[in-house]
Structure formats: C-alpha cells, structure tokens
Design a protein around this motif. Structure first.
Motif, mmCIF file in Angstrom:
data_model
loop_
_atom_site.group_PDB
_atom_site.id
_atom_site.type_symbol
_atom_site.label_atom_id
_atom_site.label_comp_id
_atom_site.label_asym_id
_atom_site.label_seq_id
_atom_site.Cartn_x
_atom_site.Cartn_y
_atom_site.Cartn_z
ATOM 1 N N TYR A 99 8.140 5.814 -1.316
ATOM 2 C CA TYR A 99 8.605 7.134 -0.895
ATOM 3 C C TYR A 99 9.748 6.982 0.107
ATOM 4 O O TYR A 99 9.685 6.174 1.021
ATOM 5 N N LEU A 153 2.941 10.825 -8.092
ATOM 6 C CA LEU A 153 1.571 10.850 -7.578
ATOM 7 C C LEU A 153 0.994 12.198 -7.995
ATOM 8 O O LEU A 153 1.673 13.222 -7.901
ATOM 9 N N ASP A 189 3.722 6.617 -0.019
ATOM 10 C CA ASP A 189 2.846 7.775 -0.053
ATOM 11 C C ASP A 189 1.647 7.341 -0.888
ATOM 12 O O ASP A 189 1.715 6.340 -1.602
ATOM 13 N N SER A 246 -0.463 13.893 -3.925
ATOM 14 C CA SER A 246 0.175 13.184 -2.822
ATOM 15 C C SER A 246 -0.364 13.631 -1.463
ATOM 16 O O SER A 246 -0.417 14.823 -1.163
#
Length: 192
Positions: free
Chosen positions: A152, A163, A17, A166
């Motif tokens: 991820y 994150l 991600d 994200s």
C-alpha cells in the motif's frame, strides 16, 4: 529469535495494508501446512505459477477481454469470486515481491548465516534472498492464496493491491477502495 526463545515470527515490511480477518486467515493457513515447513509467505506482490486457480483465471481474463456486454458481466462475477475465494496454502515455487512472511526459529538461524554473505558481498536484497532460498529448495516454503497482506502506498496511480476487507479502508485511513484493485501488480492491465 533464539536469544529470546521465540519459536516463530511474522515479519511485515512497511507500507502494507491487511485484511480485517487476518488472524482467522493465518490460523486457518497454519492449520493446513504440513510439517515440517520453514516459511510461510503471507504477502506477495506477484502471482506464482503454482498458485491454485491463478493459471485458470489468467486464461479466463485473456479470453474475455472484449467489449461484449456478456463477456464483461462474466468478468465482473469471475473477478468477485476469485477475490473472495477461500484462503489456501500451497507449496511455494517462485515467490516474488514479498511483503510479509512467517518464519520459524530454525530457518531464522539458517538465514542468518546466508544473509550476511548474500547481502554484503552479493548485494542482494532480502526479498531476493528469501525467494532464492525457496526456489532452489533450501527451505520448505508455502504461500497463502489470496494474500491477506498487500502493498500500500498513498501515491496516486500507484500499484496497490486488492484486499476484500481492508483494515485501513474500514478505519478511513485510505481513500481508494482496495476491493476494486488487481490482486497482483503484474495483473493490473489484465484485471481492468
């Protein structure tokens, strides 16, 4: 890369991600790297000893790991500040768990010769070889901190990474909130 006259490339492993503003973070990082350089590690699973603010944060997390409400509030604010710190580039010393990296054509040529031998005869994976090349000084490698690309997986209880914004979460393609996760896989118990 050489065959198609590609000067540099961003190599991203599967199952990652990334931050929504990755383009801005990459532009900032590339502008801060001194020439010459061979690689830029953009996504890593583990902290590096030379990474800015990492040692200080690890010490702080260990010292404030108590049930005292004041210490817990300090931890919350310190974690938010650490997670949202400005992107910086530093000379990489011990990259580990690499999920994304940028590489120039010259380094790609040098790696091409090493990879065949190291992967076939020595049975090392690409992650190990890239880290090894950086650690022993065969390349000038930098890392981004914080990493704008993170591992991820959809498995429940997995070791996904923090994150702040994200891309998958914003698009409703992941259920967990990555802003609540640990920035590195080896920090999970300390970060909690």
């Amino acid at each position: 890369m050489a065959r198609h006259d590609i000067q540099s490339a961003l190599i991203i492993q599967s199952s990652v991600d990334m931050e929504l503003d990755i383009k801005l973070r990459m532009a900032s990082a590339l502008g801060d790297i001194p020439d010459p350089y061979d690689m830029l590690f953009v996504g890593r699973h583990y902290a590096e000893p030379t990474e800015p603010q990492v040692q200080e944060m690890m010490t702080f997390l260990r010292q404030t790991n108590s049930s005292d409400p004041s210490a817990q509030m300090q931890r919350v604010w310190a974690k938010r500040e650490f997670a949202s710190r400005k992107t910086r580039v530093y000379l990489s010393s011990f990259p580990s768990g690499i999920s994304a990296y940028a590489i120039g054509r010259q380094m790609a040529r040098r790696l091409h010769h090493r990879l065949r031998v190291r992967m076939t005869f020595d049975k090392h994976d690409l992650d190990f070889i890239l880290a090894d090349v950086a650690m022993v000084g065969l390349s000038i490698a930098y890392s981004m901190s914080p990493s704008p690309i993170a591992a991820y997986t959809t498995r429940h209880g997995s070791d996904n990474q923090l994150l702040t914004h994200s891309a998958l979460h914003v698009m409703s393609l992941r259920q967990d909130d990555p802003a609540m996760l640990s920035p590195y896989k080896d920090w999970a118990s300390m970060w909690a």
